[in-house]
Design a protein around this motif. Structure first.
Motif, PDB file in Angstrom:
ATOM      1  N   UNK A  10       0.821  -1.210   0.000  1.00 14.58           N
ATOM      2  CA  UNK A  10       0.000   0.000   0.000  1.00 14.58           C
ATOM      3  C   UNK A  10       0.861   1.269   0.000  1.00 14.58           C
ATOM      4  N   UNK A  11       2.141   1.124  -0.353  1.00 16.29           N
ATOM      5  CA  UNK A  11       3.028   2.302  -0.384  1.00 16.29           C
ATOM      6  C   UNK A  11       2.444   3.352  -1.333  1.00 16.29           C
ATOM      7  N   UNK A  12       2.389   4.572  -0.880  1.00 14.69           N
ATOM      8  CA  UNK A  12       1.867   5.653  -1.707  1.00 14.69           C
ATOM      9  C   UNK A  12       0.353   5.770  -1.676  1.00 14.69           C
ATOM     10  N   UNK A  13      -0.317   4.824  -1.009  1.00 14.08           N
ATOM     11  CA  UNK A  13      -1.780   4.908  -0.895  1.00 14.08           C
ATOM     12  C   UNK A  13      -2.118   5.638   0.401  1.00 14.08           C
ATOM     13  N   UNK A  14      -3.313   6.222   0.456  1.00 17.05           N
ATOM     14  CA  UNK A  14      -3.719   7.002   1.625  1.00 17.05           C
ATOM     15  C   UNK A  14      -5.052   6.481   2.148  1.00 17.05           C
ATOM     16  N   UNK A  15      -5.079   6.159   3.448  1.00 18.32           N
ATOM     17  CA  UNK A  15      -6.264   5.506   4.013  1.00 18.32           C
ATOM     18  C   UNK A  15      -6.780   6.252   5.240  1.00 18.32           C
ATOM     19  N   UNK A  16      -8.089   6.421   5.299  1.00 18.66           N
ATOM     20  CA  UNK A  16      -8.735   7.011   6.476  1.00 18.66           C
ATOM     21  C   UNK A  16      -9.682   5.979   7.083  1.00 18.66           C
ATOM     22  N   UNK A  17      -9.527   5.737   8.374  1.00 16.30           N
ATOM     23  CA  UNK A  17     -10.427   4.829   9.086  1.00 16.30           C
ATOM     24  C   UNK A  17     -11.138   5.659  10.145  1.00 16.30           C
TER      25      UNK A  17
END
Ligand code: NAP
Length: 255
Positions: A10-17
């Motif tokens: 998931x490098x370079x991906x952006x996640x909000x939980x």
């Protein structure tokens, strides 16, 4: 907690939980960070826990943004998304995990406000940040997902109905999401051992956890269920947009 997503995947991906300072949300956000994603830790009350978690995640070499936002307050949701845009420039994964309705002293329709209306408004506020290939995951319980065909304990019924209403409202968005190339998966699980909600339900209805464990054979714990939530954000979207976790034998119908 063991690593469950491919390191670096998931490098370079952006996640909000949402609701990720503790519990299932915190473990989910940690799995994403361990796979290399930059993450947003959202909390309502637990600022010190959110900050502590973010410090640990930064040690993994990823960016971790801490955002306090009451999801029932559209202004604070908008401010959170503005901060995400400013810091990360966009969002690739949105996990709608935060939930509630059993807290004391809240207005009568609070469960619906949080579990249905706020889920839609968080999605709407996040969408301008999300591009083709991004993913939305909604977290729910079997007790809510199957509430139309399988009654639940009276103490949880209002929350279950509100979460199912939220799931239904989100599902109505699937065609529009698909048109934009955004995948949507509902993850539903049985009672999770070690959570505040399960502990509270067990206090209100003594023996409830033991009874469910016997019926189901096994109950997932927090990190096991969070692993399923994290996987749902990267695995192919199921044909029915639904990932059922653990035994569903004692729940009737199609949900
Ligand atoms: N517990 C179970 O047995 C179980 C079983 C199956 C599925 N699930 C699902 O898993 C998810 C997480 O459950 P959980 O038991 O870990 O929940 P929880 O312990 O009740 O935690 C809820 C999270 O939501 C946040 N939150 C609550 N109200 C909020 C609001 N108005 N605005 C922003 N954040 C808010 C809380 O933040 P603060 O701590 O900062 O207040 C907390 O981080 C839920 O969707 C639940 O339905 C739970």
């Amino acid at each position: 907690m063991t690593q469950i997503l491919e390191p670096g995947s998931l490098a370079g991906r952006r996640a909000l939980v949402t609701g990720s300072s503790r519990g299932i949300g915190a473990d989910t956000v940690r799995y994403f960070a361990e796979a290399g994603a930059d993450v947003v830790v959202n909390f309502r009350n637990k600022a010190p826990r959110a900050e502590k978690l973010a410090t640990q995640l930064r040690e993994l070499g990823v960016r971790a943004l801490v955002q306090g936002a009451d999801l029932t307050d559209p202004d604070s949701v908008a401010a959170m998304m503005d901060a995400v845009r400013e810091e990360f420039g966009g969002l690739d994964v949105l996990v709608l995990n935060a939930s509630g309705g059993m807290e004391g002293g809240m207005e009568e329709d609070y469960a619906l406000k949080l579990n249905r209306d706020a889920q839609l408004s968080v999605l709407d506020a996040a969408l301008p940040l999300m591009g083709e290939g991004s993913r939305v995951v909604f977290v729910t319980s079997h007790q809510a997902h199957f509430i139309r065909t399988t009654p639940t304990m009276p103490e949880y019924e209002g929350v279950a109905l509100s979460k199912r209403a939220g799931e239904d409202a989100l599902r109505e968005r699937i065609p529009a999401l698909e048109e934009r190339g955004i995948g949507f998966t509902v993850v539903s699980g049985d009672m999770i051992e070690g959570t505040v909600t399960a502990t509270l339900l067990n206090r209100l209805s003594p023996g409830a956890i033991e009874e469910r464990r016997e019926q189901a054979g096994k109950l997932y714990n927090v990190s096991e269920f969070a692993a399923e939530v994290a996987r749902a954000a990267v695995d192919p979207v199921p044909a029915d947009n639904t990932r059922l976790v653990g035994d569903t034998g004692s729940f009737n119908g199609e949900g």
